[in-house]
Design a protein around this motif. Structure first.
Motif, PDB file in Angstrom:
ATOM      1  N   ASN A   1       8.225  -5.101   2.228  1.00  0.00           N
ATOM      2  CA  ASN A   1       7.447  -4.007   1.632  1.00  0.00           C
ATOM      3  C   ASN A   1       7.768  -2.667   2.290  1.00  0.00           C
ATOM      4  OD1 ASN A   1       6.256  -5.784  -0.145  1.00  0.00           O
ATOM      5  ND2 ASN A   1       4.407  -6.033   1.081  1.00  0.00           N
ATOM      6  N   GLN A   2       7.910  -2.656   3.604  1.00  0.00           N
ATOM      7  CA  GLN A   2       8.247  -1.412   4.301  1.00  0.00           C
ATOM      8  C   GLN A   2       9.612  -0.899   3.858  1.00  0.00           C
ATOM      9  OE1 GLN A   2       7.800  -2.663   8.366  1.00  0.00           O
ATOM     10  NE2 GLN A   2       5.578  -2.404   8.343  1.00  0.00           N
ATOM     11  N   LYS A   3      10.564  -1.805   3.700  1.00  0.00           N
ATOM     12  CA  LYS A   3      11.897  -1.403   3.239  1.00  0.00           C
ATOM     13  C   LYS A   3      11.841  -0.900   1.799  1.00  0.00           C
ATOM     14  CE  LYS A   3      14.499  -4.290   6.409  1.00  0.00           C
ATOM     15  NZ  LYS A   3      15.468  -5.372   6.575  1.00  0.00           N
ATOM     16  N   LEU A   4      11.030  -1.554   0.968  1.00  0.00           N
ATOM     17  CA  LEU A   4      10.882  -1.126  -0.422  1.00  0.00           C
ATOM     18  C   LEU A   4      10.284   0.278  -0.493  1.00  0.00           C
ATOM     19  CD1 LEU A   4      11.003  -1.699  -3.460  1.00  0.00           C
ATOM     20  CD2 LEU A   4       8.752  -2.813  -3.237  1.00  0.00           C
ATOM     21  N   VAL A   5       9.243   0.531   0.281  1.00  0.00           N
ATOM     22  CA  VAL A   5       8.608   1.858   0.307  1.00  0.00           C
ATOM     23  C   VAL A   5       9.626   2.922   0.707  1.00  0.00           C
ATOM     24  CG1 VAL A   5       6.916   3.280   1.552  1.00  0.00           C
ATOM     25  CG2 VAL A   5       6.255   1.044   0.665  1.00  0.00           C
TER      26      VAL A   5
ATOM     27  N   VAL B   1       6.281  -0.150  -8.979  1.00  0.00           N
ATOM     28  CA  VAL B   1       7.093  -1.220  -8.408  1.00  0.00           C
ATOM     29  C   VAL B   1       6.230  -2.010  -7.431  1.00  0.00           C
ATOM     30  CG1 VAL B   1       9.189  -1.778  -7.130  1.00  0.00           C
ATOM     31  CG2 VAL B   1       9.147   0.218  -8.658  1.00  0.00           C
ATOM     32  N   ALA B   2       6.035  -3.281  -7.722  1.00  0.00           N
ATOM     33  CA  ALA B   2       5.154  -4.126  -6.912  1.00  0.00           C
ATOM     34  C   ALA B   2       5.850  -4.620  -5.652  1.00  0.00           C
ATOM     35  CB  ALA B   2       4.673  -5.317  -7.730  1.00  0.00           C
ATOM     36  N   GLY B   3       5.123  -4.543  -4.550  1.00  0.00           N
ATOM     37  CA  GLY B   3       5.566  -5.150  -3.308  1.00  0.00           C
ATOM     38  C   GLY B   3       5.184  -6.622  -3.316  1.00  0.00           C
ATOM     39  N   LEU B   4       5.458  -7.287  -2.223  1.00  0.00           N
ATOM     40  CA  LEU B   4       5.136  -8.709  -2.111  1.00  0.00           C
ATOM     41  C   LEU B   4       3.728  -8.909  -1.559  1.00  0.00           C
ATOM     42  CD1 LEU B   4       8.426 -10.133  -0.541  1.00  0.00           C
ATOM     43  CD2 LEU B   4       7.642 -10.327  -2.916  1.00  0.00           C
TER      44      LEU B   4
ATOM     45  N   ILE C   1      -7.518  -7.321  -7.289  1.00  0.00           N
ATOM     46  CA  ILE C   1      -6.212  -6.723  -7.014  1.00  0.00           C
ATOM     47  C   ILE C   1      -5.930  -5.621  -8.032  1.00  0.00           C
ATOM     48  CG2 ILE C   1      -3.721  -7.154  -6.987  1.00  0.00           C
ATOM     49  CD1 ILE C   1      -4.444  -9.990  -5.853  1.00  0.00           C
ATOM     50  N   SER C   2      -6.259  -5.869  -9.280  1.00  0.00           N
ATOM     51  CA  SER C   2      -6.064  -4.882 -10.339  1.00  0.00           C
ATOM     52  C   SER C   2      -6.877  -3.618 -10.063  1.00  0.00           C
ATOM     53  CB  SER C   2      -6.449  -5.483 -11.690  1.00  0.00           C
ATOM     54  OG  SER C   2      -6.339  -4.539 -12.709  1.00  0.00           O
ATOM     55  N   GLN C   3      -8.128  -3.786  -9.653  1.00  0.00           N
ATOM     56  CA  GLN C   3      -8.967  -2.625  -9.316  1.00  0.00           C
ATOM     57  C   GLN C   3      -8.357  -1.831  -8.166  1.00  0.00           C
ATOM     58  OE1 GLN C   3     -12.841  -4.252  -8.460  1.00  0.00           O
ATOM     59  NE2 GLN C   3     -13.292  -4.684 -10.597  1.00  0.00           N
ATOM     60  N   TYR C   4      -7.862  -2.543  -7.171  1.00  0.00           N
ATOM     61  CA  TYR C   4      -7.236  -1.894  -6.018  1.00  0.00           C
ATOM     62  C   TYR C   4      -6.020  -1.084  -6.473  1.00  0.00           C
ATOM     63  CZ  TYR C   4      -4.842  -1.266  -1.573  1.00  0.00           C
ATOM     64  OH  TYR C   4      -4.216  -0.714  -0.487  1.00  0.00           O
ATOM     65  N   LEU C   5      -5.178  -1.680  -7.302  1.00  0.00           N
ATOM     66  CA  LEU C   5      -3.982  -0.986  -7.779  1.00  0.00           C
ATOM     67  C   LEU C   5      -4.345   0.215  -8.649  1.00  0.00           C
ATOM     68  CD1 LEU C   5      -1.625  -3.985  -8.607  1.00  0.00           C
ATOM     69  CD2 LEU C   5      -1.606  -2.504  -6.580  1.00  0.00           C
ATOM     70  N   HIS C   6      -5.401   0.075  -9.444  1.00  0.00           N
ATOM     71  CA  HIS C   6      -5.837   1.193 -10.285  1.00  0.00           C
ATOM     72  C   HIS C   6      -6.236   2.383  -9.424  1.00  0.00           C
ATOM     73  CE1 HIS C   6      -8.562   3.548 -12.861  1.00  0.00           C
ATOM     74  NE2 HIS C   6      -7.713   3.198 -13.812  1.00  0.00           N
ATOM     75  N   THR C   7      -6.966   2.109  -8.365  1.00  0.00           N
ATOM     76  CA  THR C   7      -7.441   3.175  -7.475  1.00  0.00           C
ATOM     77  C   THR C   7      -6.332   3.742  -6.602  1.00  0.00           C
ATOM     78  OG1 THR C   7      -9.627   2.178  -7.412  1.00  0.00           O
ATOM     79  CG2 THR C   7      -9.086   3.708  -5.634  1.00  0.00           C
ATOM     80  N   ASN C   8      -5.471   2.863  -6.057  1.00  0.00           N
ATOM     81  CA  ASN C   8      -4.527   3.294  -5.035  1.00  0.00           C
ATOM     82  C   ASN C   8      -3.101   3.545  -5.497  1.00  0.00           C
ATOM     83  OD1 ASN C   8      -6.190   3.074  -2.439  1.00  0.00           O
ATOM     84  ND2 ASN C   8      -6.613   1.161  -3.482  1.00  0.00           N
TER      85      ASN C   8
ATOM     86  N   TYR D   1       4.822   2.823  -5.531  1.00  0.00           N
ATOM     87  CA  TYR D   1       4.707   1.517  -4.883  1.00  0.00           C
ATOM     88  C   TYR D   1       3.331   0.910  -5.172  1.00  0.00           C
ATOM     89  CZ  TYR D   1       4.172  -1.887  -1.106  1.00  0.00           C
ATOM     90  OH  TYR D   1       3.932  -3.024  -0.388  1.00  0.00           O
ATOM     91  N   ALA D   2       3.318  -0.341  -5.585  1.00  0.00           N
ATOM     92  CA  ALA D   2       2.075  -1.082  -5.820  1.00  0.00           C
ATOM     93  C   ALA D   2       1.888  -2.079  -4.681  1.00  0.00           C
ATOM     94  CB  ALA D   2       2.136  -1.808  -7.157  1.00  0.00           C
ATOM     95  N   ASP D   3       0.938  -1.806  -3.821  1.00  0.00           N
ATOM     96  CA  ASP D   3       0.674  -2.618  -2.629  1.00  0.00           C
ATOM     97  C   ASP D   3      -0.163  -3.841  -2.994  1.00  0.00           C
ATOM     98  OD1 ASP D   3       0.092  -3.639  -0.124  1.00  0.00           O
ATOM     99  OD2 ASP D   3      -1.168  -1.944   0.476  1.00  0.00           O
TER     100      ASP D   3
END
Length: 149
Positions: free
Chosen positions: A49-53, A19-22, A137-144, A70-72
């Motif tokens: 984002n904090q509420k979503l998490v 689920v992606a945040g803003l 951004i994609s690399q970041y999401l893949h890692t995190n 969560y996808a930051d």
């Protein structure tokens, strides 16, 4: 239509959902100056984002066998704005398409002028990241995020 239930992702068998945040809304050229987009007054994205998490574990608890991650998007985007040269961006104050200050989406058309090296631009138009920025951004999401599945 009455009596018709729309299928949900979980309902059709998707049990692992990211689920992606803003991203940092207010940071596009057409929205504000970059120097002010990180000001606490522009923290609507962070608040959301904090509420979503906080909400994701509650939703996950109602869906047996599910895994919601969560996808930051906020963190990597802010880092690219603050440290553009770290990512190879030379232009962060305007987009690659058209004038780079007002056009977005359909206003960037095949007849619009385009910069000669989009990879050096953080933004494609006045709002959306370039392919290069989306790649980081994609690399970041893949890692995190993806690694949490």
């Amino acid at each position: 239509m009455r009596g018709v239930t729309e299928p949900t992702l979980y309902g059709i068998g998707c049990s692992h959902i990211m689920v992606a945040g803003l991203p940092p809304l207010g940071c596009g050229q057409g929205q504000s100056q970059f120097s002010t987009c990180l000001d606490p007054r522009y923290s609507d994205s962070q608040t959301y984002n904090q509420k979503l998490v906080g909400l994701l574990p509650k939703i996950q608890a109602t869906l047996p066998g599910s895994k919601l991650v969560y996808a930051d998007l906020f963190t990597p985007f802010v880092d690219m704005i603050i440290n553009p040269t770290k990512y190879g961006f030379l232009v962060t104050t305007r987009g690659c398409c058209g004038t780079g200050t007002y056009e977005t989406g359909p206003l960037c058309s095949p007849v619009s002028s385009v910069c000669s090296n989009p990879a050096q631009y953080l933004f494609w138009d006045s709002l959306h990241p370039t392919q290069a920025a989306a790649g980081y951004i994609s690399q970041y999401l893949h890692t995190n995020s993806l690694s949490q599945f």
